[in-house]
Design a protein around this motif. Structure first.
Motif, PDB file in Angstrom:
ATOM      1  N   ILE A   1     -48.712  17.585   1.862  1.00 37.06           N
ATOM      2  CA  ILE A   1     -48.635  16.483   0.910  1.00 37.06           C
ATOM      3  C   ILE A   1     -48.851  16.983  -0.516  1.00 37.06           C
ATOM      4  CG2 ILE A   1     -49.586  14.255   0.225  1.00 37.06           C
ATOM      5  CD1 ILE A   1     -50.529  13.940   3.124  1.00 37.06           C
ATOM      6  N   ARG A   2     -49.840  17.850  -0.686  1.00 38.71           N
ATOM      7  CA  ARG A   2     -50.098  18.391  -2.017  1.00 38.71           C
ATOM      8  C   ARG A   2     -48.879  19.134  -2.530  1.00 38.71           C
ATOM      9  NH1 ARG A   2     -55.568  18.873  -3.997  1.00 38.71           N
ATOM     10  NH2 ARG A   2     -57.108  18.294  -2.410  1.00 38.71           N
ATOM     11  N   LYS A   3     -48.244  19.891  -1.646  1.00 39.68           N
ATOM     12  CA  LYS A   3     -47.069  20.651  -2.051  1.00 39.68           C
ATOM     13  C   LYS A   3     -45.959  19.702  -2.483  1.00 39.68           C
ATOM     14  CE  LYS A   3     -44.554  22.770   1.013  1.00 39.68           C
ATOM     15  NZ  LYS A   3     -43.361  23.432   1.562  1.00 39.68           N
TER      16      LYS A   3
ATOM     17  N   ASN B   1     -46.247  16.674  -3.517  1.00 38.33           N
ATOM     18  CA  ASN B   1     -46.657  16.003  -4.758  1.00 38.33           C
ATOM     19  C   ASN B   1     -46.392  16.870  -5.974  1.00 38.33           C
ATOM     20  OD1 ASN B   1     -47.544  13.766  -3.391  1.00 38.33           O
ATOM     21  ND2 ASN B   1     -49.730  14.277  -3.524  1.00 38.33           N
ATOM     22  N   GLN B   2     -46.846  18.120  -5.895  1.00 34.20           N
ATOM     23  CA  GLN B   2     -46.731  18.987  -7.067  1.00 34.20           C
ATOM     24  C   GLN B   2     -45.323  19.474  -7.298  1.00 34.20           C
ATOM     25  OE1 GLN B   2     -49.627  22.131  -6.647  1.00 34.20           O
ATOM     26  NE2 GLN B   2     -51.177  20.545  -6.447  1.00 34.20           N
ATOM     27  N   TRP B   3     -44.619  19.793  -6.217  1.00 37.60           N
ATOM     28  CA  TRP B   3     -43.308  20.398  -6.378  1.00 37.60           C
ATOM     29  C   TRP B   3     -42.234  19.357  -6.671  1.00 37.60           C
ATOM     30  CZ3 TRP B   3     -42.347  25.079  -2.674  1.00 37.60           C
ATOM     31  CH2 TRP B   3     -43.454  25.947  -2.751  1.00 37.60           C
TER      32      TRP B   3
END
Lengths: 581, 144
Positions: free
Chosen positions: B135-137, B139-141
């Protein structure tokens, strides 16, 4: 104690949380927050349309109302991205037409938008309100006619600097008489004449119209009538500001401007006849934004105008303003935050105006709020840059374009390393930087050491070796976008800092010394990056590994390699030995 | 006058004009259940008193500036009280109070990191490390 909120409460709390960063944070807190967040998210910003796919987006966020997408890399503005590279919005529109019938807003930048896409937009989204096409291309006025005719609740139609196949101005008549909802209309990029009577009627029946940016083809004599129908305007872009000097035209203009008490922003001013400039003097005290980048007026007239705008916050102007004009600006416009000075004759060999580094120094001294600069000039010194840096430690965006590549400090003949070093050292909030002039690896060392908040860096004709690139990739912790052209950077720094590339949105390198072999290696090492080689010289597979690639565009993606590449673009990935397009 | 009884047995007599601002109570009044004291089982006396204060102030005052200042002061409570007020506003369906408390909670979230948010609200992370990473990936990407 654990704070467990019922879903409807969580949704209500989240309705007050808007920024992408905050929305992304709350989505990671726990599973229930993730679920509520994804159902309640209404707007997204996708900085690179190829970093994700439309299907991934619609699957995660089922109820979006507002989507912003960016396509081509920034260097496309300088014609460095070949025609046909990609960035077609159609797949997005097609998917969103099915997933988001309630979509209201679409903001696209540097994307290819065909008439087919515009027609699909106009038919698929019943409540469509906002269309912003910034530096887009691929559509004609036929597509605009579809938008005008079918989007019953249209509030904003903003074509910014798009390239439009301008078949005729007739498209404007497709706005039905029942359309009264327009708040913003920007057609400044269009070439042909639009139907003036249709335009006047449209403007007259939209009481909430605040922004009207006309195109060059709207003659000055037509302006008073338009203004009288929209005295509530806040932002105005004129058409050509020229006519035979006639007192009745002048007083009509002056009177019309006088009735626009809310005007804060002016632009347009093609072909300015200086005699007509005083017609806007009466509203100058309220002006906060002035775009004179098409106005070919000379310094004395510019000075007269600018000194009447004490509340000016943003000025875009041609270098006709000269050092003397910038001094006057510094003395009178103490609220100035953003200055852009464009070259009137960028391809001329000799300077045609008296604009030097001194002008920028004056403004940096006199304007305490100045934090965003774009400055084209022909000469610079380290001393000037050091002054600017010390004067304006609050600088956030600094783009200096010394027109001739590799120009040294003209007084000392030294590189401009020390000057730019001072900029990054003193301006601790610097987020965007464009370099020019003669620069060695030492300057990149300064950048890597000091520019900790730098997000975007543009480099051209600079540096001595891979060490330069290494300093930047290693040291700039906040770097998101790096674009490089014509620098002696090769394989070493790129491969040594491969992991860094997953922390950035994208890297562009053209006319550098990165080898085909290194690209393949990078693609294999970093499967989550799309390593795209752009090479128009023919098929790559026959090339020796040591051959330099023309252009390289590397970006992180959760969608894998794209499938819409033209034959001159190849993705280097695990199978790059076998598959090339 | 309407009588409300809190979860801990405190009784409050309020004017009808105040009571109707609690939509839940208003519905009960319309249904004819307001003859006797209305029990409010989820809300303590301390919180119910504050909610009533809020409504009274907003009924009496029309000056926006004054209300804004009063609200800013009113909401300066400890986290436990804020939570209880929010839940009460939700249960009793008091729109203005719900907005105020939710906005306050939102302000506590803005600008914070994921870890900080979890700590403030004592929320357990029930993602697996892989799930969280994905999820973080994304979100950031993709979404920043």
């Amino acid at each position: 104690m654990a704070y467990s909120f019922p879903e409807e409460v969580l949704e209500h709390v989240f309705s007050f949380i808007h920024t992408d960063k905050d929305r992304n944070s709350i989505s990671v807190v726990c599973k229930s927050w993730y679920a509520v967040e994804r159902w309640s998210r209404r707007r997204i910003f996708v900085g690179n349309c190829y970093a994700v796919s439309p299907v991934i987006v619609t699957r995660r966020f089922p109820e979006l109302r507002s989507v912003a997408l960016k396509g081509k890399p920034h260097f496309a503005d300088f014609n460095l991205v070949p025609e046909g590279w990609g960035g077609d919005v159609f797949p997005w529109i097609a998917t969103m037409a099915r997933a988001y019938p309630m979509l209201e807003e679409l903001r696209l930048k540097r994307m290819v938008v065909t008439d087919e896409s515009l027609e699909l937009i106009s038919r698929s989204f019943k409540n469509f309100k906002v269309l912003v096409l910034s530096s887009c291309e691929g559509f004609s006025t036929d597509g605009l006619a579809a938008i005008a005719a079918n989007c019953r609740n249209l509030r904003e139609l903003d074509l910014r600097e798009s390239e439009v196949d301008d078949l005729s101005g007739h498209w404007l008549t497709h706005f039905p008489d029942s359309c009264t909802s327009l708040v913003s209309l920007n057609i400044s990029c269009l070439g042909s004449e639009v139907s003036f009577s249709a335009l006047e009627r449209l403007v007259g029946r939209c009481p909430n119209l605040r922004t009207l940016r006309l195109n060059r083809a709207v003659p000055l004599e037509r302006l008073p009538n338009l203004l009288r129908r929209a005295p509530q305007l806040v932002e105005l872009g004129t058409g050509a500001y020229s006519a035979e000097p006639r007192p009745e035209v002048f007083s009509s203009l002056e009177g019309a401007f006088g009735s626009c008490k809310e005007l804060k922003s002016l632009s347009g001013f093609w072909d300015v006849v200086p005699d007509y400039l005083p017609s806007i003097y009466s509203i100058c005290s309220g002006i906060t934004s002035l775009n004179l980048s098409y106005a070919t007026i000379q310094s004395p007239d510019l000075i007269k105008l600018v000194t009447q705008c004490p509340n000016l916050q943003r000025l875009w102007v041609l270098d006709y303003i000269e050092d003397s004009g910038l001094e006057a600006l510094a003395a009178h416009c103490k609220d100035l935050q953003e200055l852009r000075v464009f070259p009137s004759e960028p391809y001329g060999v000799e300077p045609n105006v008296a604009l030097t580094e001194q002008g920028l120094v004056s403004v940096s001294e006199g304007c305490p709020k100045l934090h965003s600069v774009l400055y084209f000039c022909r000469q610079m010194t380290n001393a000037a840059l050091v002054s600017i840096a010390k004067n304006r430690p609050n600088m956030t965006r600094f783009r200096l374009c010394i027109i001739e590549p590799q120009t040294p400090d003209y007084q000392t003949m030294e590189p401009l390393d020390v000057g730019f070093g001072a900029i990054v050292e003193h301006c601790k909030e610097l987020r965007r930087l464009s370099l020019s002039g003669l620069l060695t690896d030492r300057m990149f060392d300064y950048i890597g050491t000091h520019a900790k908040k730098l997000e975007m860096l543009s480099v051209a004709f600079a540096g001595d070796s891979d060490l330069g690139l290494h300093h930047v990739l290693f040291g700039c912790e906040s770097l998101r976008k790096l674009e490089i052209r014509d620098c002696p950077f090769g394989d070493k720094a790129l491969l040594a800092n491969a992991a860094k590339l997953e922390t950035m949105r994208s890297l562009w390198m053209s006319s550098c010394s990165v080898s085909y072999g290194a690209c393949k290696l990078l693609g294999q090492k970093m499967p989550r990056l799309n390593v795209e080689v752009i090479d128009e010289r023919g098929p790559l597979d026959s090339r020796p590994e040591s051959c330099s690639v023309e252009k390289l565009y590397i970006y992180r993606s959760v969608a894998g390699p794209r499938r819409d590449m033209p034959q001159f673009v190849s993705t280097m990935d695990e199978d790059s030995e076998l598959r090339l397009s | 006058m309407i009588t409300l009884t809190s979860s801990d047995g405190e009784t409050f007599k309020v004017d009808e004009v105040v009571a109707v601002k609690m939509q839940t109570i208003e519905h009960m009044m319309e249904d004819g259940c307001a003859e006797t004291a209305i029990p409010v089982p989820n809300v303590t006396g301390k919180i119910l008193a504050k909610a009533i204060d809020f409504i009274k102030k907003h009924v009496e005052t029309t000056k926006k500036e004054e209300l804004r200042a009063w609200d800013a002061d009113f909401i300066k409570v400890d986290q436990a009280t804020l939570y209880d007020l929010l839940m009460a506003a939700n249960y009793l369906d008091i729109k203005g109070l719900l907005d105020l408390t939710c906005q306050r909670v939102a302000d506590m979230i803005k600008g914070k990191s994921v870890e900080e948010i979890r700590e403030i609200f004592n929320i357990e992370n029930d993602f697996t490390p892989e799930e969280e990473k994905e999820i973080r990936k994304a979100n950031q990407w993709a979404f920043e």
